[in-house]
Design an enzyme around this catalytic site. Structure first.
Site, PDB file in Angstrom:
ATOM      1  N   HIS A 176       0.822  -1.212   0.000  1.00 49.97           N
ATOM      2  CA  HIS A 176       0.000   0.000   0.000  1.00 49.97           C
ATOM      3  C   HIS A 176       0.863   1.271   0.000  1.00 49.97           C
ATOM      4  CE1 HIS A 176       0.880  -1.352   4.036  1.00 49.97           C
ATOM      5  NE2 HIS A 176       0.719  -0.128   4.483  1.00 49.97           N
TER       6      HIS A 176
ATOM      7  N   CYS B 237       7.639  -0.180  -2.029  1.00 52.75           N
ATOM      8  CA  CYS B 237       6.935  -0.054  -0.752  1.00 52.75           C
ATOM      9  C   CYS B 237       7.145   1.381  -0.277  1.00 52.75           C
ATOM     10  CB  CYS B 237       7.404  -1.102   0.264  1.00 52.75           C
ATOM     11  SG  CYS B 237       9.129  -1.000   0.775  1.00 52.75           S
ATOM     12  N   GLY B 238       6.935   1.656   0.992  1.00 49.81           N
ATOM     13  CA  GLY B 238       7.068   3.036   1.457  1.00 49.81           C
ATOM     14  C   GLY B 238       8.486   3.568   1.304  1.00 49.81           C
TER      15      GLY B 238
ATOM     16  N   GLY C 153      11.185   1.256   0.164  1.00 49.95           N
ATOM     17  CA  GLY C 153      11.951   0.341  -0.690  1.00 49.95           C
ATOM     18  C   GLY C 153      12.765  -0.657   0.127  1.00 49.95           C
TER      19      GLY C 153
ATOM     20  N   GLY D 295      12.078  -2.559   3.035  1.00 46.26           N
ATOM     21  CA  GLY D 295      11.475  -3.839   3.423  1.00 46.26           C
ATOM     22  C   GLY D 295      11.394  -4.789   2.229  1.00 46.26           C
ATOM     23  N   MET D 296      11.066  -4.243   1.076  1.00 47.51           N
ATOM     24  CA  MET D 296      11.009  -5.061  -0.147  1.00 47.51           C
ATOM     25  C   MET D 296      12.390  -5.638  -0.457  1.00 47.51           C
ATOM     26  SD  MET D 296       8.021  -5.358  -1.437  1.00 47.51           S
ATOM     27  CE  MET D 296       6.469  -4.609  -1.986  1.00 47.51           C
TER      28      MET D 296
ATOM     29  N   ARG E   8      35.619  -8.363 -13.983  1.00 52.55           N
ATOM     30  CA  ARG E   8      35.918  -8.634 -12.560  1.00 52.55           C
ATOM     31  C   ARG E   8      34.640  -8.685 -11.721  1.00 52.55           C
ATOM     32  NH1 ARG E   8      36.501  -3.318 -13.557  1.00 52.55           N
ATOM     33  NH2 ARG E   8      35.955  -1.770 -11.971  1.00 52.55           N
ATOM     34  N   HIS E   9      33.602  -8.027 -12.181  1.00 54.06           N
ATOM     35  CA  HIS E   9      32.345  -7.993 -11.416  1.00 54.06           C
ATOM     36  C   HIS E   9      31.624  -9.346 -11.446  1.00 54.06           C
ATOM     37  CE1 HIS E   9      32.979  -3.778 -10.877  1.00 54.06           C
ATOM     38  NE2 HIS E   9      33.052  -3.592 -12.185  1.00 54.06           N
TER      39      HIS E   9
HETATM   40  C1  RB5 Z   1       4.160   0.152   5.319  1.00 55.91           C
HETATM   41  O1  RB5 Z   1       3.578   1.052   6.179  1.00 55.91           O
HETATM   42  C2  RB5 Z   1       5.668   0.352   5.263  1.00 55.91           C
HETATM   43  O2  RB5 Z   1       6.250  -0.123   6.431  1.00 55.91           O
HETATM   44  C3  RB5 Z   1       6.232  -0.343   4.051  1.00 55.91           C
HETATM   45  O3  RB5 Z   1       5.643   0.194   2.915  1.00 55.91           O
HETATM   46  C4  RB5 Z   1       7.726  -0.240   3.808  1.00 55.91           C
HETATM   47  O4  RB5 Z   1       8.186   1.085   3.898  1.00 55.91           O
HETATM   48  C5  RB5 Z   1       8.582  -1.191   4.495  1.00 55.91           C
HETATM   49  O5  RB5 Z   1       9.791  -1.249   4.308  1.00 55.91           O
END
Ligand code: RB5
Length: 144
Positions: A11, A67-68, A70, A72-73, A134-135
């Site tokens: 979200h 995500c908010g 990046g 956590g993703m 090298r990479h």
């Molecule tokens: C959701 O509120 C938020 O925690 C998520 O989007 C993200 O930023 C996590 O890394």
């Protein structure tokens, strides 16, 4: 046939994902949107998994996760073997994560990144080739 660019967001990244889809449409870049499809609250690891499993298995060459922040993703995606997820914050970093790290997933923050910059980062992520040399040895050490 390989799947196209796989994209997903929670979200917090939904709005930027929708904007980036328009950017991709305008450039005739094919993609598969794995969700989420509204701003209702969801858990980012579920969305990251859908993209990371497929990219890690080689079903698709590249993925985009939003995500908010990046972060956590990226943290989630990098738990999957074969995934190299990066969170570039400017154009130079976007180019370098492709040239040096062969990043195969781009993780962006919908709440922290200027949307026009996010588009330029995505463009560079898609266009910039891996330098190899090298990479190559170094990225193999990530998995070994
Ligand atoms: C959701 O509120 C938020 O925690 C998520 O989007 C993200 O930023 C996590 O890394």
């Amino acid at each position: 046939m390989a799947r196209p660019l796989l994209i997903a967001a929670d979200h917090g990244g939904f709005e930027l994902k929708e904007r980036l889809k328009k950017y991709l449409d305008a450039r005739n870049v094919r993609y598969e949107d794995l969700g989420t499809h509204s701003e209702d609250s969801v858990d980012y690891p579920d969305l990251a998994r859908a993209v990371a499993e497929a990219v890690g298995r080689g079903e698709s060459e590249r993925g985009l996760l939003v995500c908010g922040t990046g972060q956590g993703m990226a943290m989630t995606a990098n738990r999957y073997r074969g995934v190299r997820a990066a969170t570039p914050f400017d154009e130079a970093t976007a180019r370098l994560v492709r040239e040096h790290n062969d990043a195969n997933i781009l993780a962006l923050g919908g709440r922290v990144l200027d949307p026009a910059l996010a588009e330029r980062i995505l463009g560079l992520f898609l266009e910039t080739p891996f330098s190899g040399g090298r990479h190559e040895r170094r990225i193999h050490k990530i998995d070994s």
